[in-house]
Design an enzyme around this catalytic site. Structure first.
Site, PDB file in Angstrom:
ATOM      1  N   CYS A 131      59.628  42.199  43.901  1.00 48.11           N
ATOM      2  CA  CYS A 131      60.642  42.167  44.962  1.00 48.11           C
ATOM      3  C   CYS A 131      60.543  40.956  45.878  1.00 48.11           C
ATOM      4  CB  CYS A 131      60.601  43.446  45.792  1.00 48.11           C
ATOM      5  SG  CYS A 131      59.160  43.567  46.885  1.00 48.11           S
ATOM      6  N   CYS A 174      41.428  43.965  44.854  1.00 49.95           N
ATOM      7  CA  CYS A 174      41.269  43.394  43.526  1.00 49.95           C
ATOM      8  C   CYS A 174      42.602  43.567  42.796  1.00 49.95           C
ATOM      9  CB  CYS A 174      40.135  44.142  42.820  1.00 49.95           C
ATOM     10  SG  CYS A 174      39.653  43.444  41.252  1.00 49.95           S
TER      11      CYS A 174
END
Length: 134
Positions: free
Chosen positions: A53, A122
């Site tokens: 997005c 991560c």
């Protein structure tokens, strides 16, 4: 996902927009192989955005070398940029991180990062789009 996000599309729309690997990771909660994405070693200043997005997620100033093989950050760009859910797959409990704007799966957060937060976001490089400063 049961949450409602600002950006919502049908699975067909996501498949048309994203590459097969981006779709697998962001929409199907996949994981890219460690050490395979160029963002793991990217050192330039800039901002990492959601590949789905375009929302700003992490500033390069919060990126660090974690030794994990995935791009790692100690804090999102701002409060509310990412959301978290409990991931109980793989016979363990982890905290999944997703884009708060569209729900795209980004990776996981662990409590073993550097100060000032002590967190290690991560992330899958394929879930990110990097915009270098300058």
């Amino acid at each position: 996902m049961s949450e409602h996000f600002k950006v919502e599309k049908s699975e067909d729309e996501w498949r048309k927009q994203l590459t097969p690997e981006q779709y697998r990771v962001t929409r199907e909660h996949g994981t890219e192989r460690a050490w395979t994405h160029l963002y793991n070693t990217e050192k330039c200043d800039g901002v990492y955005h959601c590949v789905a997005c375009g929302a700003a997620l992490f500033d390069a100033s919060t990126k660090f070398e974690s030794g994990s093989g995935w791009p790692s950050f100690f804090a999102p760009i701002k409060d509310g940029a990412v959301g978290e859910t409990t991931d109980r797959s793989l016979l363990m409990s982890r905290t999944e991180v997703h884009c708060a704007n569209c729900g795209a799966h980004l990776g996981h957060v662990f409590p073993d990062g550097p100060q000032p937060t002590g967190l290690r976001y991560c992330l899958n490089g394929v879930a990110l789009a990097f915009e270098a400063k300058g």
